[in-house]
Scaffold this motif. Structure first.
Motif, mmCIF file in Angstrom:
data_model
loop_
_atom_site.group_PDB
_atom_site.id
_atom_site.type_symbol
_atom_site.label_atom_id
_atom_site.label_comp_id
_atom_site.label_asym_id
_atom_site.label_seq_id
_atom_site.Cartn_x
_atom_site.Cartn_y
_atom_site.Cartn_z
ATOM 1 N N LEU A 129 1.861 2.139 -3.420
ATOM 2 C CA LEU A 129 1.231 2.601 -4.203
ATOM 3 C C LEU A 129 0.819 4.143 -3.780
ATOM 4 O O LEU A 129 0.540 5.145 -4.779
ATOM 5 C CB LEU A 129 -0.242 1.855 -4.245
ATOM 6 N N ALA A 130 0.685 4.569 -2.511
ATOM 7 C CA ALA A 130 0.633 5.800 -2.156
ATOM 8 C C ALA A 130 1.742 6.738 -2.556
ATOM 9 O O ALA A 130 1.637 7.846 -2.992
ATOM 10 C CB ALA A 130 0.406 5.820 -0.621
ATOM 11 N N LEU A 131 3.067 6.004 -2.605
ATOM 12 C CA LEU A 131 4.235 7.100 -3.217
ATOM 13 C C LEU A 131 3.980 7.206 -4.371
ATOM 14 O O LEU A 131 4.130 8.288 -4.994
ATOM 15 C CB LEU A 131 5.457 5.951 -2.806
ATOM 16 N N THR B 268 5.676 0.820 -7.622
ATOM 17 C CA THR B 268 4.983 -0.508 -7.741
ATOM 18 C C THR B 268 5.499 -1.375 -9.056
ATOM 19 O O THR B 268 5.891 -2.578 -8.668
ATOM 20 C CB THR B 268 3.364 -0.633 -8.129
ATOM 21 N N THR C 39 9.897 7.144 -7.129
ATOM 22 C CA THR C 39 8.604 7.494 -6.829
ATOM 23 C C THR C 39 7.303 7.406 -8.057
ATOM 24 O O THR C 39 6.246 7.119 -7.811
ATOM 25 C CB THR C 39 8.409 9.154 -6.343
ATOM 26 N N ASP D 46 0.714 -1.165 -0.070
ATOM 27 C CA ASP D 46 0.103 0.010 -0.178
ATOM 28 C C ASP D 46 0.758 1.304 0.006
ATOM 29 O O ASP D 46 0.781 2.249 -0.789
ATOM 30 C CB ASP D 46 -1.044 0.043 1.308
ATOM 31 N N TRP D 47 2.012 1.205 0.710
ATOM 32 C CA TRP D 47 2.770 2.376 0.540
ATOM 33 C C TRP D 47 3.544 2.627 -0.595
ATOM 34 O O TRP D 47 3.818 3.847 -0.885
ATOM 35 C CB TRP D 47 3.859 2.155 1.867
ATOM 36 N N ASN E 108 1.376 7.386 -6.130
ATOM 37 C CA ASN E 108 0.149 8.172 -6.475
ATOM 38 C C ASN E 108 0.401 9.754 -5.771
ATOM 39 O O ASN E 108 -0.635 10.420 -5.823
ATOM 40 C CB ASN E 108 -1.003 7.627 -6.151
ATOM 41 N N SER E 109 1.456 9.959 -5.049
ATOM 42 C CA SER E 109 1.737 11.328 -4.397
ATOM 43 C C SER E 109 1.841 12.244 -5.348
ATOM 44 O O SER E 109 2.119 12.157 -6.506
ATOM 45 C CB SER E 109 2.886 10.896 -3.493
#
Length: 157
Positions: free
Chosen positions: A5-7, A87, A83, A2-3, A9-10
């Motif tokens: 994907l969050a990175l 993924t 970044t 999840d981290w 999509n940041s």
């Protein structure tokens, strides 16, 4: 995961994906930093192996600043590129090998810094250098060759 994907999509990840110029600048900075790390490191490692006779203290005065700056530029530019496709990179086998090798190289450098280098005045002009210095040099040469190969294979795996 999840981290990752969050990175990705940041705002920074989005910026890296949307700006070809920024991504290209990060790639160029990364390649130049890697060239400086590998080239400068090779000169130092050959000396640590005892294959040259240049005074080690003089060589370290030249190589330490360049290696430090190159390492920071390589890390920052590599993280910027990561970044944008965290993924995908995290799933890439060649990228995983590269990360493991870089971790090994960092450990090797720290081992040298806080190990055999602490006694440098006693062995700086020794022929051959102590086994710890020679092992550090050999590990670095093999590690950087592997890192460069893994980095090139990222695009093909």
């Amino acid at each position: 995961m999840d981290w990752l994907l969050a990175l990705e999509n940041s705002p920074l990840g989005e910026l890296m994906r949307s700006s070809a110029q920024l991504y290209a600048a990060a790639q160029i900075a990364h390649l130049l930093a890697m060239a400086a790390l590998v080239g400068t490191g090779l000169v130092l490692d050959v000396r640590l192996l005892g294959l040259t006779r240049m005074r080690l203290a003089d060589l370290l005065r030249l190589t330490d600043p360049l290696l430090g700056v190159a390492a920071v530029v390589a890390l920052v530019s590599g993280l910027l590129m990561f970044t944008g496709e965290a993924t995908t990179m995290a799933a890439n086998p060649a990228f995983k090998v590269k990360v493991v090798l870089i971790g090994m190289l960092i450990g090797n450098a720290l081992g040298f810094q806080f190990g055999v280098r602490r006694s440098l005045p006693r062995w700086a002009d020794a022929a051959p250098p102590p086994i710890g210095a020679r092992v550090a040099g050999a590990i670095a040469i093999v590690g950087w060759i592997g890192t460069v190969i893994a980095a090139r294979l990222i695009a093909f795996t």
